[in-house]
Design a protein around this motif. Structure first.
Motif, PDB file in Angstrom:
ATOM      1  N   VAL A 195     -32.442  -7.578  28.113  1.00  0.00           N
ATOM      2  CA  VAL A 195     -31.091  -7.628  27.791  1.00  0.00           C
ATOM      3  C   VAL A 195     -30.385  -6.373  27.157  1.00  0.00           C
ATOM      4  O   VAL A 195     -31.025  -5.663  26.486  1.00  0.00           O
ATOM      5  CB  VAL A 195     -30.922  -8.806  26.452  1.00  0.00           C
ATOM      6  CG1 VAL A 195     -31.205 -10.116  27.016  1.00  0.00           C
ATOM      7  CG2 VAL A 195     -31.841  -8.316  25.310  1.00  0.00           C
ATOM      8  N   SER A 196     -29.166  -6.336  27.344  1.00  0.00           N
ATOM      9  CA  SER A 196     -28.223  -5.115  26.864  1.00  0.00           C
ATOM     10  C   SER A 196     -28.107  -5.417  25.330  1.00  0.00           C
ATOM     11  O   SER A 196     -27.647  -6.692  25.081  1.00  0.00           O
ATOM     12  CB  SER A 196     -26.877  -4.850  27.594  1.00  0.00           C
ATOM     13  OG  SER A 196     -27.330  -4.816  28.906  1.00  0.00           O
ATOM     14  N   ASP A 197     -28.229  -4.549  24.634  1.00  0.00           N
ATOM     15  CA  ASP A 197     -28.268  -4.788  22.939  1.00  0.00           C
ATOM     16  C   ASP A 197     -27.076  -4.126  22.557  1.00  0.00           C
ATOM     17  O   ASP A 197     -27.261  -2.709  22.650  1.00  0.00           O
ATOM     18  CB  ASP A 197     -29.380  -4.313  22.461  1.00  0.00           C
ATOM     19  CG  ASP A 197     -29.496  -4.548  20.788  1.00  0.00           C
ATOM     20  OD1 ASP A 197     -28.468  -5.083  20.444  1.00  0.00           O
ATOM     21  OD2 ASP A 197     -30.447  -4.766  20.153  1.00  0.00           O
ATOM     22  N   GLY A 198     -25.975  -4.357  22.103  1.00  0.00           N
ATOM     23  CA  GLY A 198     -24.729  -3.707  21.574  1.00  0.00           C
ATOM     24  C   GLY A 198     -25.107  -2.775  20.498  1.00  0.00           C
ATOM     25  O   GLY A 198     -24.388  -1.823  20.231  1.00  0.00           O
ATOM     26  N   SER A 199     -26.223  -3.240  19.902  1.00  0.00           N
ATOM     27  CA  SER A 199     -26.302  -2.471  18.454  1.00  0.00           C
ATOM     28  C   SER A 199     -27.062  -1.105  18.998  1.00  0.00           C
ATOM     29  O   SER A 199     -26.588   0.047  18.172  1.00  0.00           O
ATOM     30  CB  SER A 199     -27.288  -3.113  17.560  1.00  0.00           C
ATOM     31  OG  SER A 199     -28.358  -3.411  18.203  1.00  0.00           O
ATOM     32  N   THR A 246     -18.385  -7.192  21.533  1.00  0.00           N
ATOM     33  CA  THR A 246     -17.693  -6.018  21.244  1.00  0.00           C
ATOM     34  C   THR A 246     -17.667  -5.962  19.967  1.00  0.00           C
ATOM     35  O   THR A 246     -17.680  -4.637  19.557  1.00  0.00           O
ATOM     36  CB  THR A 246     -15.906  -6.368  21.590  1.00  0.00           C
ATOM     37  OG1 THR A 246     -15.651  -6.562  23.164  1.00  0.00           O
ATOM     38  CG2 THR A 246     -15.330  -5.288  21.011  1.00  0.00           C
ATOM     39  N   GLU A 247     -17.633  -6.716  19.081  1.00  0.00           N
ATOM     40  CA  GLU A 247     -17.975  -6.621  17.641  1.00  0.00           C
ATOM     41  C   GLU A 247     -19.573  -6.170  17.244  1.00  0.00           C
ATOM     42  O   GLU A 247     -19.360  -5.189  16.311  1.00  0.00           O
ATOM     43  CB  GLU A 247     -17.764  -8.012  16.869  1.00  0.00           C
ATOM     44  CG  GLU A 247     -16.345  -8.793  17.088  1.00  0.00           C
ATOM     45  CD  GLU A 247     -15.494  -7.735  16.436  1.00  0.00           C
ATOM     46  OE1 GLU A 247     -15.372  -7.109  15.441  1.00  0.00           O
ATOM     47  OE2 GLU A 247     -14.144  -7.849  16.873  1.00  0.00           O
ATOM     48  N   GLU A 248     -20.184  -6.504  17.927  1.00  0.00           N
ATOM     49  CA  GLU A 248     -21.685  -6.016  17.654  1.00  0.00           C
ATOM     50  C   GLU A 248     -21.874  -4.592  17.938  1.00  0.00           C
ATOM     51  O   GLU A 248     -22.159  -3.605  17.156  1.00  0.00           O
ATOM     52  CB  GLU A 248     -22.646  -6.687  18.649  1.00  0.00           C
ATOM     53  CG  GLU A 248     -24.191  -6.352  18.151  1.00  0.00           C
ATOM     54  CD  GLU A 248     -25.157  -7.205  18.805  1.00  0.00           C
ATOM     55  OE1 GLU A 248     -26.133  -7.463  18.226  1.00  0.00           O
ATOM     56  OE2 GLU A 248     -25.014  -7.167  19.967  1.00  0.00           O
TER      57      GLU A 248
END
Length: 633
Positions: free
Chosen positions: A274-278, A43-45
């Motif tokens: 991978v899923s990248d939050g950024s 969440t934070e990313e």
């Protein structure tokens, strides 16, 4: 008169100015609704990436409201109603312009309550798991939302894992059945395995508490690989942070673990698609900007359904499990979190690329400036070389003219002295002859030893006077007009010493001559005598001011085709700071009226005309001048 075109341009300018002022004065209120708790790494990313990219793109004012629903620990219809009442109270006086949600729970809540609580604001979602029939039907009816669907790319991850572990016969899938996300992922795993038609045995670990899973992980066989989906809640209802869970599991796992979320990297997984939050945050920031800037309506911004994930592997974990990096799938990236540089690069890749691009541009500009600077310096150096060459030419020509002038003056003086010497010689030679004859008669007619001795002295003195006059006449001739002939070097030396003998004797100066009478040289006897006389006179002028030993040595040494002639004195020597100047015309260290400063310059010119060298021997502790003349064998 003001033209219509000028008026039109003024109107357009004022229109754009007013538009920008209106837009700048408007503040958009944005609600960011997170499914999970504050501090959740995913969440934070995603949140920080969204805010960063939106601020970078926007030129308008924004006010953010952020809510964390903590749905992993608290969920259900009753919990939703409590949140709805809370948010209705908080935002009753606010006009929400845009809702941004992360993950499924927040999106479902916003769809359900936005008309009631949030002013029916448009929604941009991120991290929604899959795009099932319900969401497709909802999109067709409402069309007031868009976003990025989170995909779990099971097939490329499993293929990559099997390429790196070709002997694997078992696949352990660690994925909880106690959360909606876990149940959704179970379907994704089953559908993907069915499409792949795997021969490996599939073992689901989904109905255990975490302590049991940790214990099982210690015994994973060598011919197995592990896939980690999600295990935020276990059979006992215990909640686990994502990064805490995978860290503990990786510590005890005997086999490499592959996952589907970037937050698991550097926590223990080897890697995966991978899923990248950024990246998800960057995409929803782009969508939000297109809407808030008025470029597009929400319904005109297409959904992102296809995968935007990357194959990424952790170099440290590859080394830990001794996996050959050459077996990695094509187009995969390798990162290393053990190196601060690699981690910094991974987190700020786009910023580093911008900095690098700026650096490259600066380097290009620097080299362009350096090129022109070098060109300018080259032109300047060329100009300076030309200027120096001209200065040298002018200097050399000036020296040449001065030397020629001095030689002309010197020759004129010598001619005058020669004429005078010839006259004196004529007037003196006759009386000298009579004196000499008279002395001889006296010595023949007397029987007294004393008278014979005195008559001999008279005869020797007359001979010496005659020799001095002869030497004076010789040296007074114009040396430039004299012919080059073969002559004995001792002749020139004697011509000079005959003139200086009494002067040396009166001043207690020892004069040594070390010249072999057989040495024959080719040149002008007058010019060589003038050089010797000049050097000997310089030594004399120095020695009369010296206390102690006063000595002048004239030495000649045959060397191959040359004769090296040196004049050495025991004077005080020549200071280092003037040695480079002593050969220059008119340079002198003698007192006024004692010298013209032309002697050494003319001497050097005479010797060079003979094809020899003229120099000061700086290696000698005494003052030693040397010149060379071609040797006649």
């Amino acid at each position: 008169m003001i033209s219509l075109k000028a008026i039109g341009r003024t109107i357009v300018f004022l229109f754009f100015l007013l538009s920008s002022l209106v837009q700048a004065s408007e503040t958009f209120e944005i609600l960011v609704l997170h499914s999970y708790e504050k501090g959740n790494v995913w969440t934070e990313e995603l949140d920080s990436s969204f805010r960063f990219h939106l601020h970078r793109r926007s030129n308008y004012s924004m006010k953010f409201y952020t809510e964390y629903m903590d749905s992993k620990r608290f969920f259900g219809q009753e919990y939703d109603q409590i949140l709805a009442k809370l948010y209705a109270t908080k935002f009753s006086t606010h006009k929400i312009d845009l809702i941004v949600t992360t993950d499924d729970y927040a999106f479902d809540f916003a769809i359900k309550y936005r008309k009631e609580i949030f002013n029916d604001a448009p929604i941009i979602f991120s991290g929604v798991n899959g795009y099932d029939k319900f969401k497709r039907d909802l999109y067709q009816t409402e069309k007031n939302f868009t976003g990025v669907v989170e995909t779990f790319d099971v097939i490329p991850t499993v293929k990559g894992a099997l390429d790196m572990n070709p002997m694997a016969k078992k696949i352990y899938v660690i994925n909880t059945q106690f959360t909606p996300t876990g149940r959704y992922l179970k379907k994704q795993f089953e559908n993907s395995f069915k499409k792949m038609k795997l021969k490996q045995q599939i073992i689901y670990i989904e109905n255990y508490n975490m302590e049991e899973i940790y214990e099982m992980a210690k015994g994973f066989e060598d011919d197995s690989i592990v896939l980690f989906g999600v295990y935020a809640r276990d059979r006992d209802g215990k909640y686990f942070e994502l990064d805490e869970n995978i860290k503990n599991l990786s510590k005890v796992s005997a086999q490499p673990i592959y996952g589907f979320n970037k937050v698991f990297l550097n926590k223990g997984i080897v890697g995966g698609n991978v899923s990248d939050g950024s990246i998800y945050g960057r995409e929803i920031a782009r969508m939000a900007d297109e809407f808030l800037s008025g470029e597009k309506k929400i319904s005109e911004i297409p959904l992102i359904i296809e995968s935007i994930n990357d194959l990424v592997f952790d170099l440290d974990q590859l080394k830990r499990y001794d996996i050959d990096i050459n077996t990695l799938p094509e187009k995969s990236r390798v990162i290393s979190y053990s190196s601060s540089f690699f981690q910094f690069y991974h987190e700020y890749k786009s910023e580093l690329l911008v900095v690098f691009a700026c650096f490259v541009c600066l380097c290009i500009f620097f080299f362009i400036l350096l090129y022109f600077f070098e060109k300018q310096r080259s032109y300047k150096d060329s100009l300076m070389r030309v200027n120096e060459k001209l200065e040298r030419s002018v200097h050399d020509r000036t020296v040449q003219l001065v030397q020629q002038q001095s030689q002309i003056i010197n020759s004129a003086r010598l001619v005058s002295i020669g004429e005078m010497a010839s006259g004196i010689a004529h007037e003196i030679n006759n009386p000298l002859t009579i004196i000499d004859l008279s002395a001889n008669r006296i010595s023949q007619r007397t029987g007294s030893d004393d008278i014979i001795k005195n008559a001999g002295r008279i005869s020797n003195t007359a001979f010496r006077i005659s020799k001095i006059i002869k030497g004076l006449k010789h040296l007074a001739k114009d040396g430039d007009k004299s012919k080059y002939t073969d002559f004995h070097l001792i002749e020139a030396v004697e011509d000079v010493t005959s003139l200086c003998y009494e002067k040396f004797k009166e001043n207690d100066i020892v004069f040594n001559i070390n010249v072999d009478e057989s040495i024959v040289i080719h040149g002008s006897v007058i010019q060589i005598a003038q050089v010797l006389l000049n050097l000997i006179n310089n030594s004399f002028d120095e020695l009369i001011n010296v206390k102690g030993e006063r000595k002048i040595n004239v030495k000649a040494v045959p060397i191959k085709n040359y004769v090296e002639i040196s004049i050495t004195d025991t004077g005080r020597g020549i200071p280092e700071d003037i040695r480079a100047k002593i050969m220059e015309p008119f340079f002198t260290t003698k007192k006024k009226n004692r010298g013209t400063g032309l002697g050494l310059s003319i001497s050097k010119s005479h010797i060079e005309k003979h094809g020899g060298e003229f120099y000061l021997d700086e290696s000698s502790s005494l003052t030693r001048f040397v010149f060379t003349i071609p040797h006649k064998v």
